[in-house]
Design a protein around this motif. Structure first.
Motif, PDB file in Angstrom:
ATOM      1  N   ILE A  24       0.756  -1.315   0.028  1.00 36.14           N
ATOM      2  CA  ILE A  24      -0.063  -0.144  -0.006  1.00 36.14           C
ATOM      3  C   ILE A  24       0.808   1.264   0.177  1.00 36.14           C
ATOM      4  CG2 ILE A  24      -1.755   1.375   1.407  1.00 36.14           C
ATOM      5  CD1 ILE A  24      -2.588  -1.419   2.322  1.00 36.14           C
ATOM      6  N   GLU A  25       2.081   1.258   1.052  1.00 35.11           N
ATOM      7  CA  GLU A  25       2.828   2.463   1.002  1.00 35.11           C
ATOM      8  C   GLU A  25       4.118   1.955   1.388  1.00 35.11           C
ATOM      9  OE1 GLU A  25       1.741   6.209   2.983  1.00 35.11           O
ATOM     10  OE2 GLU A  25       0.053   4.983   3.627  1.00 35.11           O
ATOM     11  N   LEU A  26       5.028   2.673   0.700  1.00 35.39           N
ATOM     12  CA  LEU A  26       6.689   2.184   1.312  1.00 35.39           C
ATOM     13  C   LEU A  26       7.525   3.490   1.256  1.00 35.39           C
ATOM     14  CD1 LEU A  26       8.618  -0.214   0.775  1.00 35.39           C
ATOM     15  CD2 LEU A  26       9.057   0.496  -1.595  1.00 35.39           C
ATOM     16  N   ALA A  27       8.362   3.033   2.488  1.00 33.66           N
ATOM     17  CA  ALA A  27       9.393   4.442   2.738  1.00 33.66           C
ATOM     18  C   ALA A  27      10.654   3.749   2.862  1.00 33.66           C
ATOM     19  CB  ALA A  27       8.843   5.141   3.850  1.00 33.66           C
ATOM     20  N   ARG A  28      11.715   4.156   2.392  1.00 31.74           N
ATOM     21  CA  ARG A  28      13.033   3.767   2.559  1.00 31.74           C
ATOM     22  C   ARG A  28      14.030   4.831   2.841  1.00 31.74           C
ATOM     23  NH1 ARG A  28      14.031  -0.429  -2.702  1.00 31.74           N
ATOM     24  NH2 ARG A  28      15.783  -1.270  -1.431  1.00 31.74           N
ATOM     25  N   THR A  29      15.187   4.441   3.790  1.00 36.96           N
ATOM     26  CA  THR A  29      15.827   5.415   4.071  1.00 36.96           C
ATOM     27  C   THR A  29      17.092   5.636   3.202  1.00 36.96           C
ATOM     28  OG1 THR A  29      17.475   4.198   5.027  1.00 36.96           O
ATOM     29  CG2 THR A  29      15.491   5.090   6.621  1.00 36.96           C
ATOM     30  N   GLY A  30      17.375   4.655   2.342  1.00 31.77           N
ATOM     31  CA  GLY A  30      18.675   4.845   1.329  1.00 31.77           C
ATOM     32  C   GLY A  30      19.648   4.266   2.435  1.00 31.77           C
ATOM     33  N   ALA A  31      21.009   4.273   1.839  1.00 32.49           N
ATOM     34  CA  ALA A  31      21.939   3.688   2.297  1.00 32.49           C
ATOM     35  C   ALA A  31      22.442   4.395   3.644  1.00 32.49           C
ATOM     36  CB  ALA A  31      23.179   3.139   1.528  1.00 32.49           C
ATOM     37  N   LEU A  32      22.809   3.989   4.746  1.00 38.53           N
ATOM     38  CA  LEU A  32      23.791   4.644   5.858  1.00 38.53           C
ATOM     39  C   LEU A  32      25.278   3.560   5.846  1.00 38.53           C
ATOM     40  CD1 LEU A  32      21.224   4.989   8.708  1.00 38.53           C
ATOM     41  CD2 LEU A  32      22.396   6.745   7.561  1.00 38.53           C
ATOM     42  N   ALA A  33      26.211   4.384   5.833  1.00 34.60           N
ATOM     43  CA  ALA A  33      27.390   3.447   5.869  1.00 34.60           C
ATOM     44  C   ALA A  33      28.534   3.865   7.159  1.00 34.60           C
ATOM     45  CB  ALA A  33      28.150   3.403   4.430  1.00 34.60           C
ATOM     46  N   LEU A  34      29.470   3.116   7.679  1.00 33.78           N
ATOM     47  CA  LEU A  34      30.159   3.556   8.412  1.00 33.78           C
ATOM     48  C   LEU A  34      31.465   2.521   8.148  1.00 33.78           C
ATOM     49  CD1 LEU A  34      28.920   3.826  12.036  1.00 33.78           C
ATOM     50  CD2 LEU A  34      29.869   5.766  10.320  1.00 33.78           C
ATOM     51  N   ILE A  35      32.514   3.005   8.006  1.00 32.56           N
ATOM     52  CA  ILE A  35      33.866   2.439   7.526  1.00 32.56           C
ATOM     53  C   ILE A  35      34.085   1.092   8.671  1.00 32.56           C
ATOM     54  CG2 ILE A  35      35.517   3.633   8.856  1.00 32.56           C
ATOM     55  CD1 ILE A  35      37.258   3.393   6.244  1.00 32.56           C
ATOM     56  N   ARG A  36      34.399   0.159   8.186  1.00 32.73           N
ATOM     57  CA  ARG A  36      34.884  -1.224   9.043  1.00 32.73           C
ATOM     58  C   ARG A  36      35.900  -0.870  10.191  1.00 32.73           C
ATOM     59  NH1 ARG A  36      32.217  -5.701   7.718  1.00 32.73           N
ATOM     60  NH2 ARG A  36      31.271  -5.701   5.799  1.00 32.73           N
TER      61      ARG A  36
END
Length: 156
Positions: A144-156
């Motif tokens: 019905i509805e969808l929301a995504r944040t997109g990528a979050l990233a931190l170096i290992r």
């Protein structure tokens, strides 16, 4: 080629506009853009996933480093960072399909965060492959509805 860039910036108005303007001005398509304050309230982290060639990206990262409010710029190489995305999906769920949706959620370690008479809202955290696979499975029930944040990233 696809690139994930982390930009640590001063938490001031107009910084995001200057950073995103630099990308668009150089012909990069921004696949996802995520901005939030860090543990230090004076700093924010911008995580951008972009498509473009390597030489143009090198030029953009050099120009980003010259911006006044930019503290640090990191272009993550493949496998160099931990990346996650948050997805919220409202899915049609009648009495027959609800248990099947719950089983899919268990397999993907997703949480059902809201239940209504004819739908459920599901929360899922994972990499892009996991979120895409999950979406393919639940599309058959009716999103019905969808929301995504997109990528979050931190170096290992």
């Amino acid at each position: 080629m696809r690139h994930t860039i982390s930009i640590l910036v001063e938490n001031k108005f107009g910084v995001l506009a200057r950073v995103s303007g630099l990308f668009s001005g150089r012909g990069f398509n921004i696949d996802s853009l995520n901005v939030a304050p860090t543990h230090d309230a004076t700093l924010s982290r911008i995580t951008a996933v972009l498509k473009g060639d390597d030489s143009a990206l090198d030029q953009v990262t050099k120009q980003l480093r010259k911006l006044v409010n930019v503290v640090e710029v990191v272009d993550f190489k493949e496998g160099q960072a931990v990346q996650r995305e948050l997805l919220l999906a409202k899915v049609k769920a009648d009495g027959k399909s609800r248990s099947e949706i719950m089983q899919i959620c268990d397999i993907f370690r997703a949480k059902i965060v809201n239940v209504a008479h004819d739908s459920v809202i599901v929360e899922l955290t994972g990499d892009e492959g996991k979120t895409s696979a999950f979406l393919k499975l639940i599309e058959g029930f009716g999103v019905i509805e969808l929301a995504r944040t997109g990528a979050l990233a931190l170096i290992r």
